[in-house]
Design a protein around this motif. Structure first.
Motif, PDB file in Angstrom:
ATOM      1  N   THR A   1       0.836  -1.189   0.000  1.00  7.97           N
ATOM      2  CA  THR A   1       0.000   0.000   0.000  1.00  7.97           C
ATOM      3  C   THR A   1       0.877   1.247   0.000  1.00  7.97           C
ATOM      4  N   ARG A   2       1.946   1.190   0.826  1.00  7.83           N
ATOM      5  CA  ARG A   2       2.856   2.335   0.852  1.00  7.83           C
ATOM      6  C   ARG A   2       3.548   2.497  -0.500  1.00  7.83           C
ATOM      7  N   HIS A   3       3.955   1.363  -1.066  1.00  7.46           N
ATOM      8  CA  HIS A   3       4.596   1.417  -2.378  1.00  7.46           C
ATOM      9  C   HIS A   3       3.665   2.002  -3.416  1.00  7.46           C
ATOM     10  N   PHE A   4       2.404   1.621  -3.300  1.00  7.15           N
ATOM     11  CA  PHE A   4       1.409   2.113  -4.247  1.00  7.15           C
ATOM     12  C   PHE A   4       1.272   3.635  -4.152  1.00  7.15           C
ATOM     13  N   ALA A   5       1.208   4.121  -2.898  1.00  8.30           N
ATOM     14  CA  ALA A   5       1.071   5.558  -2.685  1.00  8.30           C
ATOM     15  C   ALA A   5       2.309   6.297  -3.189  1.00  8.30           C
ATOM     16  N   LEU A   6       3.472   5.715  -2.891  1.00  8.43           N
ATOM     17  CA  LEU A   6       4.715   6.334  -3.367  1.00  8.43           C
ATOM     18  C   LEU A   6       4.759   6.346  -4.890  1.00  8.43           C
ATOM     19  N   GLY A   7       4.267   5.292  -5.496  1.00 13.70           N
ATOM     20  CA  GLY A   7       4.236   5.192  -6.957  1.00 13.70           C
ATOM     21  C   GLY A   7       3.423   6.312  -7.579  1.00 13.70           C
ATOM     22  N   TRP A   8       2.265   6.552  -6.957  1.00 13.36           N
ATOM     23  CA  TRP A   8       1.418   7.637  -7.481  1.00 13.36           C
ATOM     24  C   TRP A   8       2.104   8.994  -7.344  1.00 13.36           C
ATOM     25  N   ALA A   9       2.725   9.213  -6.196  1.00 17.49           N
ATOM     26  CA  ALA A   9       3.408  10.494  -5.975  1.00 17.49           C
ATOM     27  C   ALA A   9       4.529  10.668  -6.996  1.00 17.49           C
ATOM     28  N   SER A  10       5.276   9.593  -7.217  1.00 15.02           N
ATOM     29  CA  SER A  10       6.380   9.653  -8.182  1.00 15.02           C
ATOM     30  C   SER A  10       5.863   9.946  -9.588  1.00 15.02           C
ATOM     31  N   ALA A  11       4.768   9.284  -9.937  1.00 17.42           N
ATOM     32  CA  ALA A  11       4.204   9.475 -11.271  1.00 17.42           C
ATOM     33  C   ALA A  11       3.743  10.916 -11.462  1.00 17.42           C
ATOM     34  N   THR A  12       3.134  11.475 -10.416  1.00 16.91           N
ATOM     35  CA  THR A  12       2.650  12.859 -10.506  1.00 16.91           C
ATOM     36  C   THR A  12       3.818  13.816 -10.708  1.00 16.91           C
ATOM     37  N   VAL A  13       4.862  13.606  -9.906  1.00 18.33           N
ATOM     38  CA  VAL A  13       6.053  14.462 -10.031  1.00 18.33           C
ATOM     39  C   VAL A  13       6.653  14.315 -11.424  1.00 18.33           C
ATOM     40  N   ALA A  14       6.696  13.080 -11.926  1.00 13.60           N
ATOM     41  CA  ALA A  14       7.279  12.849 -13.258  1.00 13.60           C
ATOM     42  C   ALA A  14       6.506  13.583 -14.343  1.00 13.60           C
ATOM     43  N   VAL A  15       5.164  13.540 -14.233  1.00 14.54           N
ATOM     44  CA  VAL A  15       4.340  14.225 -15.240  1.00 14.54           C
ATOM     45  C   VAL A  15       4.594  15.729 -15.197  1.00 14.54           C
ATOM     46  N   ILE A  16       4.660  16.292 -13.970  1.00 19.14           N
ATOM     47  CA  ILE A  16       4.915  17.733 -13.823  1.00 19.14           C
ATOM     48  C   ILE A  16       6.267  18.095 -14.443  1.00 19.14           C
ATOM     49  N   LEU A  17       7.273  17.260 -14.144  1.00 25.09           N
ATOM     50  CA  LEU A  17       8.602  17.520 -14.696  1.00 25.09           C
ATOM     51  C   LEU A  17       8.599  17.445 -16.218  1.00 25.09           C
ATOM     52  N   MET A  18       7.855  16.456 -16.747  1.00 23.01           N
ATOM     53  CA  MET A  18       7.795  16.312 -18.205  1.00 23.01           C
ATOM     54  C   MET A  18       7.142  17.528 -18.852  1.00 23.01           C
ATOM     55  N   LEU A  19       6.056  17.992 -18.228  1.00 25.43           N
ATOM     56  CA  LEU A  19       5.358  19.164 -18.777  1.00 25.43           C
ATOM     57  C   LEU A  19       6.271  20.386 -18.723  1.00 25.43           C
ATOM     58  N   ALA A  20       6.949  20.536 -17.581  1.00 25.96           N
ATOM     59  CA  ALA A  20       7.858  21.680 -17.430  1.00 25.96           C
ATOM     60  C   ALA A  20       8.988  21.594 -18.452  1.00 25.96           C
ATOM     61  N   GLY A  21       9.496  20.372 -18.619  1.00 26.55           N
ATOM     62  CA  GLY A  21      10.582  20.160 -19.573  1.00 26.55           C
ATOM     63  C   GLY A  21      10.140  20.477 -21.001  1.00 26.55           C
ATOM     64  N   ALA A  22       8.919  20.053 -21.321  1.00 30.19           N
ATOM     65  CA  ALA A  22       8.401  20.321 -22.672  1.00 30.19           C
ATOM     66  C   ALA A  22       8.266  21.816 -22.904  1.00 30.19           C
ATOM     67  N   GLY A  23       7.825  22.512 -21.855  1.00 26.69           N
ATOM     68  CA  GLY A  23       7.684  23.963 -21.976  1.00 26.69           C
ATOM     69  C   GLY A  23       9.035  24.627 -22.212  1.00 26.69           C
ATOM     70  N   VAL A  24      10.009  24.196 -21.422  1.00 26.08           N
ATOM     71  CA  VAL A  24      11.358  24.752 -21.566  1.00 26.08           C
ATOM     72  C   VAL A  24      11.906  24.464 -22.961  1.00 26.08           C
ATOM     73  N   TRP A  25      11.624  23.241 -23.438  1.00 30.20           N
ATOM     74  CA  TRP A  25      12.119  22.839 -24.767  1.00 30.20           C
ATOM     75  C   TRP A  25      11.544  23.734 -25.862  1.00 30.20           C
ATOM     76  N   LEU A  26      10.234  23.997 -25.763  1.00 32.16           N
ATOM     77  CA  LEU A  26       9.574  24.809 -26.784  1.00 32.16           C
ATOM     78  C   LEU A  26      10.118  26.236 -26.777  1.00 32.16           C
TER      79      LEU A  26
END
Lengths: 171, 202
Positions: free
Chosen positions: A86-111
């Protein structure tokens, strides 16, 4: 009273669940019907046999308690280990959210970066292409002129109004 | 109600303070729970054996029941006697086990069931051919056990709780979550059925 009722009452009487009034009526019936009284004796014997059934537990209470204690502890440790996924699951979601934010930010910087380096891209084109809207003699038409970066040619677009659309509006 | 059900005793034969032990056990006192468990263990085992009719199953089930009681002890509100609540947990655990066992049997080959049933019912020829009293007693005992097994778990439980535990109709109704009239009826029909099944041994 019929026999069926007498038998039911007899069963209740054996269990001490018959009212005194009904008990009197039952006693009177049984005096007149010794065959029913015999059933009561059989039921009484049946109860005695049930009480004599061997029910000795295979373990002493103390030994059984040791087993139960072990089972409780195993259950507790399983419960604890259950919470790990359950803890791993929660951590997984948090990691995924952070990854998506980073990807969006990275895409913005790239553009933005592409635009700054003069590479063809949406922001770069919007910044660099000078579009000029000009008057035209064609009725209900608009035109625009811009210089194509790649070819160096000047492009003139003439956009005609759609007659059908016009009719729709006129509707 | 039997004194043993409401006032169990410890290994030294002294009455144990059930409400106090329940209170301690609810707050996590494992030793208090152990004392409760050991006081009620033989009776709960007897009740389970009466329902499942197999000593090994009763032993396994007994352990499961006590683990469940430990886990669910905080749901015991204390408005009923502890033994009523305990017997209820045991009763429904046994019913669940019987249903699961029945489903497993249904999944098994049906023809595999028939020889077993025959084996249970049939009296060994060696017993019928021996005229001595011991053989006759064994024959009656087998017939009695077989008749008991032919009752439904609900009828058997009601009869056992009444005859062996000495509980009242109201107490059995609370344990089995049934109506008093249902219990009265179950006990009556259980007696009638047993009497019919054993009539040739009278």
């Amino acid at each position: 009273m019929n026999r069926r009722t007498a038998e039911r009452w007899m069963s209740m009487a054996m269990d001490g669940e018959l009212s005194p009034r009904c008990q009197e009526r039952l006693d009177a019936y049984l005096k007149a019907h010794p065959d029913v009284q015999q059933i009561r004796d059989e039921w009484g014997h049946l109860g005695a046999q049930l009480r004599q059934l061997p029910v000795t537990p295979p373990q002493t209470p103390a030994a059984a308690w040791q087993d139960v204690q072990r089972a409780i502890r195993v259950g507790q440790s399983e419960h604890t280990s259950d919470s790990v996924p359950t803890r791993h699951f929660a951590l997984g979601w948090a990691s995924a959210t952070v990854a998506v934010i980073l990807m969006l930010a990275g895409a913005g910087v790239w553009l933005v970066g592409l635009g700054n380096r003069g590479m063809p891209g949406p922001i770069a084109l919007a910044d660099r292409t000078q579009v000029e809207w000009i008057e035209t003699d064609v009725p209900d038409a608009m035109s625009m002129v811009y210089e194509d970066e790649t070819t160096g040619l000047t492009v003139i677009w003439v956009m005609m109004a759609d007659p059908d659309q016009e009719n729709d509006y006129a509707g | 109600m039997t004194p043993a059900a409401s006032n169990p005793v410890n290994a030294d034969g002294e009455p144990i303070p059930v409400p106090l032990l329940v209170q301690k056990a609810r707050s996590g006192d494992e030793a208090a729970f152990g004392e409760l468990m050991q006081a009620y263990y033989p009776r709960v085992y007897g009740m389970l054996l009466g329902m499942v009719r197999n000593p090994d199953d009763a032993r396994d089930l007994s352990q499961q029941v006590w683990v469940k009681v430990w886990k669910k002890l905080d749901t015991f509100k204390g408005d009923a006697d502890f033994y009523t609540w305990l017997y209820r947990v045991a009763h429904f655990s046994a019913l669940d086990a019987i249903r699961k066992q029945k489903r497993r049997r249904e999944v098994d080959l049906l023809d595999a069931l028939e020889p077993n049933r025959d084996a249970d019912v049939a009296v060994p020829p060696s017993l019928t051919s021996r005229p001595d009293d011991q053989a006759r007693a064994t024959e009656i005992d087998v017939a009695f056990q077989t008749a008991l097994e032919q009752l439904s778990p609900e009828h058997r439980t009601a009869l056992m709780l009444r005859e062996v535990e000495g509980l009242s109709y109201d107490e059995i109704a609370r344990i089995t979550k049934s109506r008093r009239g249902t219990i009265m009826s179950r006990i009556f029909y259980a007696r009638k059925s047993m009497q019919q099944l054993l009539k040739e041994y009278r």
